[in-house]
Write a protein that holds these residues in place. Structure first.
Motif, short mmCIF file in Angstrom:
data_model
loop_
_atom_site.label_atom_id
_atom_site.label_comp_id
_atom_site.label_asym_id
_atom_site.label_seq_id
_atom_site.Cartn_x
_atom_site.Cartn_y
_atom_site.Cartn_z
N SER A 84 -64.76 68.89 88.84
CA SER A 84 -65.72 68.70 89.94
C SER A 84 -65.28 69.47 91.18
N ASN A 85 -63.99 69.43 91.47
CA ASN A 85 -63.47 70.15 92.63
C ASN A 85 -63.64 71.65 92.48
N LEU A 86 -63.33 72.15 91.31
CA LEU A 86 -63.49 73.59 91.08
C LEU A 86 -64.96 74.01 91.21
N SER A 87 -65.86 73.15 90.78
CA SER A 87 -67.29 73.46 90.85
C SER A 87 -67.78 73.57 92.29
N PHE A 152 -55.16 75.48 107.11
CA PHE A 152 -54.59 76.79 106.78
C PHE A 152 -55.51 77.58 105.86
N LEU A 153 -56.02 76.93 104.79
CA LEU A 153 -56.87 77.63 103.83
C LEU A 153 -58.19 78.07 104.47
N ILE A 154 -58.73 77.21 105.34
CA ILE A 154 -59.96 77.57 106.05
C ILE A 154 -59.71 78.78 106.95
N TYR A 155 -58.56 78.79 107.58
CA TYR A 155 -58.23 79.88 108.51
C TYR A 155 -58.10 81.22 107.78
N LYS A 160 -64.25 77.13 100.88
CA LYS A 160 -64.35 77.08 99.41
C LYS A 160 -62.97 77.16 98.75
N MET A 161 -62.04 77.84 99.39
CA MET A 161 -60.70 77.94 98.84
C MET A 161 -60.03 76.57 98.75
N GLY A 167 -58.65 71.71 92.91
CA GLY A 167 -59.01 71.58 91.51
C GLY A 167 -57.91 72.07 90.58
N GLY A 168 -57.29 73.19 90.93
CA GLY A 168 -56.19 73.70 90.11
C GLY A 168 -55.01 72.75 90.09
N PHE A 169 -54.70 72.16 91.25
CA PHE A 169 -53.60 71.19 91.32
C PHE A 169 -53.87 69.98 90.45
N MET A 170 -55.10 69.45 90.48
CA MET A 170 -55.42 68.27 89.69
C MET A 170 -55.39 68.55 88.19
N ALA A 171 -55.81 69.74 87.80
CA ALA A 171 -55.76 70.11 86.38
C ALA A 171 -54.31 70.10 85.89
N ALA A 172 -53.40 70.61 86.72
CA ALA A 172 -51.98 70.62 86.36
C ALA A 172 -51.43 69.20 86.27
#
Length: 410
Positions: A84-87, A152-155, A160-161, A167-172
């Motif tokens: 869901s997060n990745l989407s 930081f990511l927004i900056y 979207k980042m 999402g990548g962290f949760m998959a791991a």
């Protein structure tokens, strides 16, 4: 024992990841509003959708959590939440975002009640409440990480980042969970467990000893009301603090989001402060709840008095309020279900109670945004003060009924 510590650490990481996968939207909401031009209420509706499906899902998952293996329920919840997060990173309309975030809410509802059952099943009785207190640190820890990370990511790349990284962290973490828990199971012979796993037939037998009596239903309903108030104050306040700061003190969303990372410092203190009140007092969850509501009422009153005078004072009083709500959550959602171990209903009661938290959360996430658009932030502070007052009154009504329950079942 070492295996108990490893088990708790694995559970902590798993539940921590779910907060990353939900608080990321809250943390980046003010930037989404600014970047995409959406109304406050439109973005608030996305969060409301999450809380509705999470709350309803808690009831279902609580029931299923006493009947199916918690290992697989938690894995499924974390993995679906990661998808869901990745989407979210590929969506361009608030309607699509609301739909996907509703799926995220349903997925994440599969984690808490089974997790509480694991504590009851695998940990010695004397360690269970300690684990419940310590697992509550996942929320402030996640908020502490996600707000500066989102800032930081927004900056560097935009909002979207935030969802791609989460999402990548949760998959791991979902992979770590299933592999780690499978290995740990071999270290826990059936005879060591304080709440051994039951078959469906055995649960049916135990159900004959458990009745939702009128008195119990009333007590759980009153506790549910308090949790509704708690959810409104915790998630409503946390969700709209960046927007409040940005509008009241005329600072950019980057600064407002980053400043909100201050909240978890006192939030973490609130969890252990609540436990201290509980242990030093009469070990009554509802009396502790009342004390915390009184403190939050005073804190919100101070927000009204000092409104617009100091960004740091506002942050401090917001932090005190949300910290009290964290302590109340530990008392009502983590401690109370432990009294139902003997009935095999830990997950069921936890699911019922936890679902009510998100009734308040869903109302506040959308409602406060709508009020901000129409009545302004000053009115919102007065409204929150009244909500905290309702929590104090509700606690006073609950205390004698809970005291009677403790004498009969404690």
């Amino acid at each position: 024992m070492k295996k108990h510590r490893i088990l708790f650490l694995l559970c902590w990481i798993a539940y921590f990841s779910t907060y990353i996968g939900r608080q990321n939207y809250t943390a980046s909401m003010s930037e989404i509003i600014a970047a995409e031009g959406y109304l406050n209420r439109t973005c608030g509706l996305v969060g409301t959708g999450f809380f509705i499906t999470y709350g309803v899902g808690q009831i279902i998952s609580g029931f299923l959590g006493d009947r199916f293996h918690p290992k697989w329920m938690i894995f499924t919840g974390i993995f679906l939440s990661s998808l869901s997060n990745l989407s979210m990173a590929f969506l361009t309309t608030p309607e699509a975002m609301t739909a996907v975030w509703c799926v995220n809410g349903a997925a994440q509802s599969m984690t808490w009640s089974p997790l509480l059952r694991i504590f009851a099943e695998y940990l010695p009785e004397e360690e269970q409440k300690t684990a419940c207190v310590n697992i509550a640190t996942t929320y402030p820890a996640a908020v502490f990480l996600i707000y500066p990370l989102c800032s930081f990511l927004i900056y560097i790349s935009g909002w979207k980042m935030v969802f791609l990284v989460s999402g990548g962290f949760m998959a791991a973490v979902s992979a770590l969970w299933i592999l780690g828990f499978t290995r740990l199971e071999r270290l826990y012979p059936e005879g060591e467990r304080s709440y051994s796993r039951k078959t469906l037939d055995e649960y049916g037998t135990m159900g004959q000893d458990f009745r939702f009596t009128g008195s119990l239903v009333l007590l759980l309903s009153l506790a549910g009301f308090l949790l509704t108030v708690q959810g409104a104050l915790r998630d409503g306040v946390t969700g709209w603090v960046p927007s409040y700061l940005s509008n009241t003190y005329q600072v950019g969303t980057f600064i407002a989001i980053f400043a909100t990372a201050f909240l978890p410092f006192i939030n973490l203190f609130g969890v252990y402060f609540a436990n201290l009140i509980y242990r030093k007092g009469k070990k009554n969850e509802l009396e502790t709840t009342m004390i915390l509501f009184v403190i939050s009422l005073f804190s919100i009153f101070c927000l009204i008095v000092f409104e617009g005078m100091s960004l740091f004072l506002s942050l401090f009083f917001f932090a005190v309020t949300t910290s009290c709500m964290m302590g109340i959550n530990v008392m009502l959602v983590s401690f109370i279900p432990s009294y139902f171990i003997r009935f095999g209903k830990v997950s069921t009661i936890s699911g019922l109670l936890n679902s009510t938290v998100y009734i308040g959360s869903s109302i506040a996430t959308y409602g406060l945004g709508a009020l901000a658009d129409t009545a302004g932030w000053s009115f919102i502070l007065k409204f929150l003060c009244a909500v905290a007052g309702a929590g104090v009154l509700g606690s006073l009504i609950c205390i004698p009924r809970w005291g009677k329950f403790l004498k009969e079942n404690g």
